[in-house]
Design a protein around this motif. Sequence first.
Motif, PDB file in Angstrom:
ATOM      1  N   SER A 174       0.812  -1.218   0.000  1.00 22.25           N
ATOM      2  CA  SER A 174       0.000   0.000   0.000  1.00 22.25           C
ATOM      3  C   SER A 174       0.845   1.268   0.000  1.00 22.25           C
ATOM      4  CB  SER A 174      -0.935  -0.005   1.210  1.00 22.25           C
ATOM      5  OG  SER A 174      -0.178  -0.029   2.382  1.00 22.25           O
ATOM      6  N   VAL A 175       2.097   1.211   0.444  1.00 19.75           N
ATOM      7  CA  VAL A 175       2.941   2.410   0.369  1.00 19.75           C
ATOM      8  C   VAL A 175       3.572   2.573  -1.013  1.00 19.75           C
ATOM      9  CG1 VAL A 175       3.534   2.711   2.780  1.00 19.75           C
ATOM     10  CG2 VAL A 175       4.867   1.148   1.390  1.00 19.75           C
ATOM     11  N   GLY A 176       3.287   1.644  -1.912  1.00 20.71           N
ATOM     12  CA  GLY A 176       3.812   1.758  -3.263  1.00 20.71           C
ATOM     13  C   GLY A 176       5.202   1.180  -3.403  1.00 20.71           C
ATOM     14  N   LYS A 177       5.485   0.151  -2.649  1.00 19.21           N
ATOM     15  CA  LYS A 177       6.778  -0.514  -2.817  1.00 19.21           C
ATOM     16  C   LYS A 177       6.549  -1.901  -3.379  1.00 19.21           C
ATOM     17  CE  LYS A 177      11.211  -0.891  -0.604  1.00 19.21           C
ATOM     18  NZ  LYS A 177      11.996  -0.755   0.604  1.00 19.21           N
ATOM     19  N   LEU A 178       7.346  -2.243  -4.372  1.00 14.83           N
ATOM     20  CA  LEU A 178       7.225  -3.546  -5.014  1.00 14.83           C
ATOM     21  C   LEU A 178       8.289  -4.478  -4.459  1.00 14.83           C
ATOM     22  CD1 LEU A 178       6.874  -2.650  -8.773  1.00 14.83           C
ATOM     23  CD2 LEU A 178       5.291  -4.032  -7.484  1.00 14.83           C
ATOM     24  N   PHE A 179       7.914  -5.734  -4.243  1.00 13.95           N
ATOM     25  CA  PHE A 179       8.880  -6.733  -3.805  1.00 13.95           C
ATOM     26  C   PHE A 179       8.731  -7.954  -4.685  1.00 13.95           C
ATOM     27  CE2 PHE A 179       8.007  -4.278  -0.020  1.00 13.95           C
ATOM     28  CZ  PHE A 179       9.248  -4.125   0.566  1.00 13.95           C
ATOM     29  N   ALA A 180       9.862  -8.615  -4.943  1.00 11.62           N
ATOM     30  CA  ALA A 180       9.804  -9.927  -5.580  1.00 11.62           C
ATOM     31  C   ALA A 180      10.310 -10.925  -4.565  1.00 11.62           C
ATOM     32  CB  ALA A 180      10.664  -9.953  -6.823  1.00 11.62           C
TER      33      ALA A 180
ATOM     34  N   VAL B 203      13.968 -11.008  -3.433  1.00 10.50           N
ATOM     35  CA  VAL B 203      14.934 -11.038  -4.530  1.00 10.50           C
ATOM     36  C   VAL B 203      15.278  -9.616  -4.950  1.00 10.50           C
ATOM     37  CG1 VAL B 203      15.338 -11.851  -6.874  1.00 10.50           C
ATOM     38  CG2 VAL B 203      14.050 -13.265  -5.284  1.00 10.50           C
ATOM     39  N   TRP B 204      14.277  -8.786  -5.117  1.00 12.04           N
ATOM     40  CA  TRP B 204      14.515  -7.370  -5.375  1.00 12.04           C
ATOM     41  C   TRP B 204      13.344  -6.570  -4.832  1.00 12.04           C
ATOM     42  CZ3 TRP B 204      10.604  -5.270  -8.182  1.00 12.04           C
ATOM     43  CH2 TRP B 204       9.911  -6.106  -9.076  1.00 12.04           C
ATOM     44  N   SER B 205      13.578  -5.277  -4.645  1.00 10.77           N
ATOM     45  CA  SER B 205      12.479  -4.409  -4.231  1.00 10.77           C
ATOM     46  C   SER B 205      12.603  -3.087  -4.984  1.00 10.77           C
ATOM     47  CB  SER B 205      12.491  -4.197  -2.722  1.00 10.77           C
ATOM     48  OG  SER B 205      13.648  -3.490  -2.362  1.00 10.77           O
ATOM     49  N   TYR B 206      11.519  -2.420  -5.163  1.00  3.07           N
ATOM     50  CA  TYR B 206      11.512  -1.170  -5.928  1.00  3.07           C
ATOM     51  C   TYR B 206      10.499  -0.240  -5.299  1.00  3.07           C
ATOM     52  CZ  TYR B 206      12.175   1.746 -10.068  1.00  3.07           C
ATOM     53  OH  TYR B 206      12.503   2.764 -10.915  1.00  3.07           O
ATOM     54  N   ARG B 207      10.946   0.945  -4.939  1.00  4.57           N
ATOM     55  CA  ARG B 207      10.049   1.887  -4.295  1.00  4.57           C
ATOM     56  C   ARG B 207       9.490   2.841  -5.336  1.00  4.57           C
ATOM     57  NH1 ARG B 207      10.998   6.850  -1.786  1.00  4.57           N
ATOM     58  NH2 ARG B 207      13.156   6.628  -2.415  1.00  4.57           N
TER      59      ARG B 207
ATOM     60  N   GLN C  63       7.630  -9.368 -18.793  1.00  7.14           N
ATOM     61  CA  GLN C  63       7.225  -7.987 -18.597  1.00  7.14           C
ATOM     62  C   GLN C  63       5.939  -7.934 -17.787  1.00  7.14           C
ATOM     63  OE1 GLN C  63       7.594  -5.486 -22.073  1.00  7.14           O
ATOM     64  NE2 GLN C  63       5.864  -4.276 -21.404  1.00  7.14           N
ATOM     65  N   CYS C  64       5.932  -7.022 -16.839  1.00  7.42           N
ATOM     66  CA  CYS C  64       4.765  -6.873 -15.978  1.00  7.42           C
ATOM     67  C   CYS C  64       4.436  -5.388 -15.926  1.00  7.42           C
ATOM     68  CB  CYS C  64       5.103  -7.409 -14.595  1.00  7.42           C
ATOM     69  SG  CYS C  64       3.762  -7.298 -13.433  1.00  7.42           S
ATOM     70  N   ILE C  65       3.185  -5.094 -15.714  1.00 10.05           N
ATOM     71  CA  ILE C  65       2.786  -3.686 -15.670  1.00 10.05           C
ATOM     72  C   ILE C  65       1.978  -3.453 -14.391  1.00 10.05           C
ATOM     73  CG2 ILE C  65       0.823  -4.161 -17.186  1.00 10.05           C
ATOM     74  CD1 ILE C  65       0.957  -1.365 -18.168  1.00 10.05           C
ATOM     75  N   LEU C  66       2.310  -2.336 -13.745  1.00 13.75           N
ATOM     76  CA  LEU C  66       1.608  -1.951 -12.521  1.00 13.75           C
ATOM     77  C   LEU C  66       0.814  -0.694 -12.821  1.00 13.75           C
ATOM     78  CD1 LEU C  66       2.940  -1.769  -8.970  1.00 13.75           C
ATOM     79  CD2 LEU C  66       2.251   0.353  -9.978  1.00 13.75           C
ATOM     80  N   ILE C  67      -0.427  -0.672 -12.412  1.00 16.86           N
ATOM     81  CA  ILE C  67      -1.278   0.497 -12.632  1.00 16.86           C
ATOM     82  C   ILE C  67      -1.774   0.986 -11.279  1.00 16.86           C
ATOM     83  CG2 ILE C  67      -3.322   1.397 -13.801  1.00 16.86           C
ATOM     84  CD1 ILE C  67      -2.972  -0.904 -15.803  1.00 16.86           C
TER      85      ILE C  67
ATOM     86  N   GLY D 144      13.494  -6.938 -11.808  1.00 17.21           N
ATOM     87  CA  GLY D 144      13.065  -5.668 -11.238  1.00 17.21           C
ATOM     88  C   GLY D 144      13.518  -4.480 -12.052  1.00 17.21           C
ATOM     89  N   TYR D 145      14.099  -4.740 -13.210  1.00 18.14           N
ATOM     90  CA  TYR D 145      14.612  -3.651 -14.041  1.00 18.14           C
ATOM     91  C   TYR D 145      13.470  -2.997 -14.815  1.00 18.14           C
ATOM     92  CZ  TYR D 145      16.927  -1.346 -17.919  1.00 18.14           C
ATOM     93  OH  TYR D 145      17.317  -0.427 -18.849  1.00 18.14           O
TER      94      TYR D 145
END
Lengths: 891, 234
Positions: free
Chosen positions: A439-445, A454-458, A489-493, A512-513
Amino acid sequence: MASFQSIMKKYPSLLVILLNFQTLLALYEDQVGKFDWKRSFIGKVKYAHFDASRIIVGTEENIIASLNMKNGNILWRQLMENPKEQQLMLLHSDRDLLSVSGTMNNWFVRTWDHQTGTLLSEWTIFSDKNIPSVFTVEKGTLLHIFPTQNSHLDVVTYNLDGNNQKNTIKIPAPWITDISNCVLSKSYYICISKNDISGQLYYVNILSEKPKVYIKTLHSVLGDTPDLIEILPFEDIFPAFLLSSNGQAKVIHVDEDVVNTKIFKVMPNAVSNHNGEKPFIYQLEPASNPDKLVQIRVKDYATCQDEMATELEYPVGLGAPIIIATATKNTLTDVLLSTTDNAFMLVRLSDGKIMWTREEALSNIIAVEFFELPVSELDASIENEFKASSNSILSMLSHRLNTQAKQLSTLIFGEHPMSSSGLVRDAFGLHKLIVVATSVGKLFAIDTLSGSIVWSYRLPNVKPFSILGEDKILLFAQRTARYAPLPAQCILIANDKYSGNGVIFQFDPITGYSQKGIEKLNYQIAQAIHLPYEDDQHLKPVLMISSTNEVYLYPSCAMGEVYKYTSKLYTYLVDNTGSFKGYSFIHSTKDKLKMTPSWELQLQPAKLVAVKTKHPNERVHSQGRVLPDRSVYYKYVNPNLIAVATVSDDPVHKHVLSVYLIDGVTGLILYATSHKRSRGPIHLVHSENWIVYSYFNERFRRTEFAAAELYEGHVQSNSSVFSSFAVSLLPHVQTQSYILPATPLSVTVTLTERGITNKFLLAGLSGGGVIEIPWLLLQPRLNDIPCSPEESCIPYMPEIPLPSEAVINYNQTIGRIDGIEVAPARLESTSHILVHGIDLFYTKVAPSKTFDMLKEDFDHMMIILVLTGLVISSYLTKYLASKKALKQMWK
Amino acid sequence: MYIPNFLFALALLFVAHAETSVEEENDENNRYNIEGRIFPLSDYHTTQANWQANTRVHVNGGEYLGFVKRDGSFVVHNLPAGSYVVEVFNPEYTFEPARVEINSKGKFRARKVNHIRTSEVIVVPYPLRMKALGKTRYFQVREQWRITDLLFNPMVMMMVLPLLFIMVLPKMMNDPDTKKEIEQIQNMAKFELPEMSDMVSNFLAGSTMPSEKSEKNQVSASKKNAKTRKRVDK
């Protein structure tokens, strides 16, 4: 459980069937932790205290917990009331731990044991004032302060020495203009009247015998400053606060009439630390060294001199930190930091080493997608060889030589680094990568095998959508890792935090690139559809509909591909008022998609509570159900079916729950039913030709499950293609309802690759267990047909048995279950399950047992021994027989 | 896993008592507290050092919460009048839920939860006494491979016995010594076993003349011996 027992008493004949059924499902004790894992979280930290070798924290999830200082592991954790309604207001660590949590007018005061987290005492505070209030503990009393704007302060004091004696005083305070301009420090309530230099400073000591209000001009405290002035709290052993202007703040002490302004300036995020030999002030700054991000500056409290600045080994992905607490022991100082992306970490000074980090964003997951891993490079090159792309003999030869050379090199020099990291597809698709959005907009794998990140992306400034009262971010897998060398490829909306417009983030789920980073859209998103068609790059395009009914395609180059299918494309929009609208794309042109309204449904004044379509990847294996007379009862499998549930208030029946099955193409209502005196929470599951929903029956005060199954009849209209327009007869509906002797928080259904395996419902219960319920137990029994075990039919039981063996997370209680996500493995029998709430739990379930795999306890040794024994004995007997025959001949 | 709970049987006796004695009312806005106590099993202390902290009390599926104190007691605060299901959760033990009804006058009644016959009232004492039904069995016991399992398998027995007959018996028949032995055994067996008809006649005779029974027995036995000897000689 007890009710299960009671049922067994009433229907002893069922026992045998059930036992057969249930023992199949349970886990063996030695399988614990073999393919499941659990990660525990506490939520964003609000308060923290050091206590010997522990850290006591209070969080925004209304949780208090104790963490191990060495590694950040949870020692104990207590989940208090639902954080959506109640919030933690105070956490005071003294001889015992005191917590105050509650709503606007109702609070729980609890004391806890530091060591074990056991409750020591509990009492409640009730107030009829509906205004925000603050709590503090001072000199053994709990102060509860209600500031009324432009009027007065109500102060209620409670003695904490056991008898909770109450004492109320009223202090006239017409100078409170805005609560955000007031702070509470120790027993002083301090306000500024205006946010510029012309304002006044008012403060009052609440605990003094006769509270006297002191008035000072800000000019006399701060001197001349043209900027806006803000008042901020400051943790100190004396009553103190910060006056901040232009990013700089001054520490101000008050003591009765004396106002003492410290001459040095600090950052607004500064904290003081008094438990060392010498008191210090700590503050966070951007690092002066360009390689590092953050540094901690230490200032001497008395002399205000800069003591030192320590650069932190601050990881790149984390958000901006603030200091929550500090403690000094001998020469080491520990600093607890909390970041904007909800991470919580312990930093040890003076070397600035980060001892541990807890990713508390994972306590609030709102979107989950499972991804298959890419094949190893070697496998990929072999696969490429059989592609038709290289059609000349020469190129094929060169390709072959190339591959063989590569194979040789990997044989000699070892594997490619990518495959050595272990992120390579296995034979059964049991190893996957879970991408979660929080919910804070951080992605994790997260790796399914180990549960490690494995990776995270804020994603900064991203806000989730609010769909039917739930926070949602959309994740769509546009391309899986199957199409090497093209990356997955994945897309976040999601929504932009400030403008409310849509935001797209396209990334490779394996690494995560992201090539393009966050793309901001200039419209609000009303609906997003993941199309099932692939373009020439094997990308499945995503259709986005703006709030003004404009249609956008992502990627936009897929237009030509999508245009081919516009005659078959339909969508629906739901708005919060309860109107349901269907659209077609018939009037689209080659360069612009256009929506045409085709049907509309008004559900007002009922409130929409659930809308469910089938899982897009679901396959129906069996076309019908075989009846005892060996005839087939064909299923009505409509892929366009939308299940909708509404709750409306009724003067007679209190609440009425209505459930509709609507064809999304034509808007035809195929089935509608209503339950009187029934209310939410509604959990709706929609799969194959059936729906199951749970609701609370107010009449009998119990949770019930209702199942509805659709059948075409004994004749199938069209066995190859389904068309929503070809309706000649409405489907037959079979229904049945059951009692669930528990409270479900989330219900879902298992999903397998080909849909051959039996279906299980997975229900996350309020007790923290996830229980599997076979669909066969819920499937409506046909009225005129006898039910016998030979027909794999269990006689109807009103109460669904919930044996403890069917709890898939055994004793690993999951706090506040929020959702259960399911994905098929490539092995038909198995489904991946991720349960998220405060905790994260992953496991695999096999509803029909692992029929396509050798059992774990398969005795390889035994088979080998028996076979070798047989071979040896046959040769031995052959030899002996020939010897005997020879002897016989000599006789 | 279900330990019959005699507590509830006893509870019926206390109906009147429970309804009158336990009456508690909060003056503020008519809010009530549900009280109770959790009784751990005797082996609690050995397995779970602080079971109190791991045990949670949920009222109406987590709408209201209670925490367990050191002595096992709990209080759920701030409930308006109504009907509530009180559940106790512990990762290792199963507890039976109870329904507590608070009427608008603040009277409490606790009863067993029965979802099927909702009007049936089996009263349990209030304040609640929640006793662990037993250790929760989450796992299936894995069947272990034992040699006896294989040997006593009916299929294996069916195979082994004929094999014995085929392989061993003919050999024994060939050997003259064993032949003799078998005969002897058979003789012995016959010697010891009285004939059925004799037994019946003995029984009938014995009912009238019990003193002669043993004598007759001996006579009949010797007769039989003679018979069998004849048979063998043949």
